[in-house]
Design an enzyme around this catalytic site. Sequence first.
Site, PDB file in Angstrom:
ATOM      1  N   ASP A 283       0.834  -1.208   0.000  1.00  0.00           N
ATOM      2  CA  ASP A 283       0.000   0.000   0.000  1.00  0.00           C
ATOM      3  C   ASP A 283       0.865   1.254   0.000  1.00  0.00           C
ATOM      4  O   ASP A 283       0.356   2.359  -0.162  1.00  0.00           O
ATOM      5  CB  ASP A 283      -0.954   0.010   1.202  1.00  0.00           C
ATOM      6  CG  ASP A 283      -0.242  -0.247   2.519  1.00  0.00           C
ATOM      7  OD1 ASP A 283       0.424  -1.285   2.641  1.00  0.00           O
ATOM      8  OD2 ASP A 283      -0.345   0.600   3.421  1.00  0.00           O
TER       9      ASP A 283
ATOM     10  N   ASP B 100       4.804   8.132   1.427  1.00  0.00           N
ATOM     11  CA  ASP B 100       4.635   7.766   2.842  1.00  0.00           C
ATOM     12  C   ASP B 100       5.957   7.690   3.600  1.00  0.00           C
ATOM     13  O   ASP B 100       6.513   6.622   3.827  1.00  0.00           O
ATOM     14  CB  ASP B 100       3.839   6.460   2.983  1.00  0.00           C
ATOM     15  CG  ASP B 100       2.356   6.765   3.161  1.00  0.00           C
ATOM     16  OD1 ASP B 100       2.004   7.958   3.169  1.00  0.00           O
ATOM     17  OD2 ASP B 100       1.560   5.832   3.301  1.00  0.00           O
TER      18      ASP B 100
HETATM   19  P1  AMP Z   1       0.771   3.983   6.819  1.00  0.00           P
HETATM   20  O1  AMP Z   1       1.569   3.143   7.763  1.00  0.00           O
HETATM   21  O2  AMP Z   1       0.778   5.446   7.171  1.00  0.00           O
HETATM   22  O3  AMP Z   1       1.084   3.728   5.402  1.00  0.00           O
HETATM   23  O4  AMP Z   1      -0.731   3.543   7.066  1.00  0.00           O
HETATM   24  C1  AMP Z   1      -1.219   2.226   6.885  1.00  0.00           C
HETATM   25  C2  AMP Z   1      -2.716   2.222   7.075  1.00  0.00           C
HETATM   26  O5  AMP Z   1      -3.061   2.607   8.411  1.00  0.00           O
HETATM   27  C3  AMP Z   1      -3.485   3.157   6.179  1.00  0.00           C
HETATM   28  O6  AMP Z   1      -4.688   2.552   5.853  1.00  0.00           O
HETATM   29  C4  AMP Z   1      -3.693   4.375   7.048  1.00  0.00           C
HETATM   30  O7  AMP Z   1      -4.780   5.143   6.634  1.00  0.00           O
HETATM   31  C5  AMP Z   1      -3.916   3.737   8.403  1.00  0.00           C
HETATM   32  N1  AMP Z   1      -3.573   4.629   9.525  1.00  0.00           N
HETATM   33  C6  AMP Z   1      -2.332   4.980   9.942  1.00  0.00           C
HETATM   34  N2  AMP Z   1      -2.397   5.809  11.006  1.00  0.00           N
HETATM   35  C7  AMP Z   1      -3.711   6.008  11.279  1.00  0.00           C
HETATM   36  C8  AMP Z   1      -4.447   6.755  12.263  1.00  0.00           C
HETATM   37  N3  AMP Z   1      -3.821   7.494  13.174  1.00  0.00           N
HETATM   38  N4  AMP Z   1      -5.796   6.685  12.223  1.00  0.00           N
HETATM   39  C9  AMP Z   1      -6.438   5.939  11.317  1.00  0.00           C
HETATM   40  N5  AMP Z   1      -5.819   5.214  10.368  1.00  0.00           N
HETATM   41  C10 AMP Z   1      -4.468   5.240  10.339  1.00  0.00           C
HETATM   42 MG    MG Z   2       0.659   4.305   3.676  1.00  0.00          MG
END
Ligand code: AMP
Ligand code: MG
Length: 502
Positions: free
Chosen positions: A251, A261
């Site tokens: 993702d 990201d």
């Molecule tokens: P990431 O690690 O930022 O790539 O996020 C991975 C997944 O976790 C994605 O679907 C994000 O939208 C979700 N996500 C990360 N942090 C949060 C948060 N604080 N609240 C809700 N969803 C989150």
């Molecule tokens: Mg992400």
Amino acid sequence: MSATAFTFDNSYARELQGFYVPWNPARVPAPQLLFFNRELAAELGLDADALDGPEGAAVFAGNTVPAGAAPLAQAYAGHQFGHFAGRLGDGRALLLGEVVDRHGQRRDIAFKGSGPTPFSRGGDGKAAVGPMLREVLIGEAMHALGIPTTRALAVASTGEPVYREVELPGAVLTRVAASHLRVGSFEFFGARREADALRRLADYAIARHDADLAEAPDRHLGLLRRVAQRQARLIAQWMNAGFIHGVMNTDNMTISGETIDYGPCAFMEAHDPAAVFSAIDRGGRYAYANQPLIARWNLARLAETLIPLIASGLDAPGSDAAIQQAVAQATAVIDAFPGWYQAALLQGQRAKLGLQQALDDEADAALAQAWLDLLHAQGVDYTLGWRRLADAAQGQEAPLRALFGDPSALDGWLARWRERCAQEDAGDSDRPGRMRRANPFVIPRNHRVEEALAAAHDGDLQPFRSLLAAVRQPWDETPELARYGEPAPAEVTACYQTFCGT
Ligand code: AMP
Ligand code: MG
């Protein structure tokens, strides 16, 4: 028309109904603009003066949804650390809309940290000031280094606390991307076996990123090949810059070929193929040297989702024979990836070595590898090692030798390198300058980033601004920049950890 207007043209919202949930950003109590990227704003045709103040703060914190925006949360899935998660999606992000920039390129304008969405899975949907400013620093550094990347347009603090292990000040990041399509976007519909949806998504991606393929019957195989080629070039650039993404889940791998990201990422200090900083990556899956292997693994996940589409472009679509042929074609692309990656890596290494001619690939790759082995064996700072090689090209060997515990180990390699340089030209007076434009002096070093973020947390943005200015001129080496070129003390690097999702 308001001075804070964006000229939105929202193709994703228009063409991909069913691939998102329309959703509005949360209101926040006290927006304040911490960072605004005037250069990028100009590129997007925005009125930088109008946005660089309270009106902009209200826009970039999510309180004022600009006219023409169609905010939405995108659906996507993904393999996280090798495990499939069928429903991730924008849990703390929103696509505001798209703008066609001054170069005619369509760019997504998106929020990160703008509140919970139907994809939040219990998360708060928020982000903290530190990690969002970190994304600014690393992203702008990558951009300055010429590495494809999403970019930060703004960071607004919200005046609201977010709760992690401790209470932190909240912020919203506004991010600009060639698109937010990911490998995980395809996996979402692939896993649901929604062939029509997958086709719409693939054709949208092709129209957006590979429009020249749009009419071809084998365009879905073409899309896979293009994504693989873009990722091969991107990962090669990461490797040559000593960049460790830290969380290469599917993702977090784009279709556009941009880095996306910036979570637990970091630039390596002492050269170490096993370097890994992310606190959650205990097995070292996303360690520095694993990145090309992981990229290939991720591309194989993309290939799997595309098989039905590739087969449908063949004779007797739907037949076992067509499926088998599609698998063979997709596999051939995945198998070609290491070669594309090696070629891109070597091209970058040649530039870093000050070489302009592709004489003998095997010999040049071996020369570069022998150099990297030396840096590793003696724990030499990756960035400075390369940079001081440019000095050596100018006849100043002392600064290079000073980086090595046992400089005599360098002698044999330097002789080999000089001989190779002489093969293309005996006295190339441009070489040191060229090498300094391929080997940065300033990278966002971990201790400087932490120092800047700690000060920002206490309300002092000056260290952040100085570091940002420094990473935006990575090729320069001036007395003012000297402190940004120094490696972190080894004790600091030894316990350095980066964190994700904060
Ligand atoms: P990431 O690690 O930022 O790539 O996020 C991975 C997944 O976790 C994605 O679907 C994000 O939208 C979700 N996500 C990360 N942090 C949060 C948060 N604080 N609240 C809700 N969803 C989150
Ligand atoms: Mg992400």
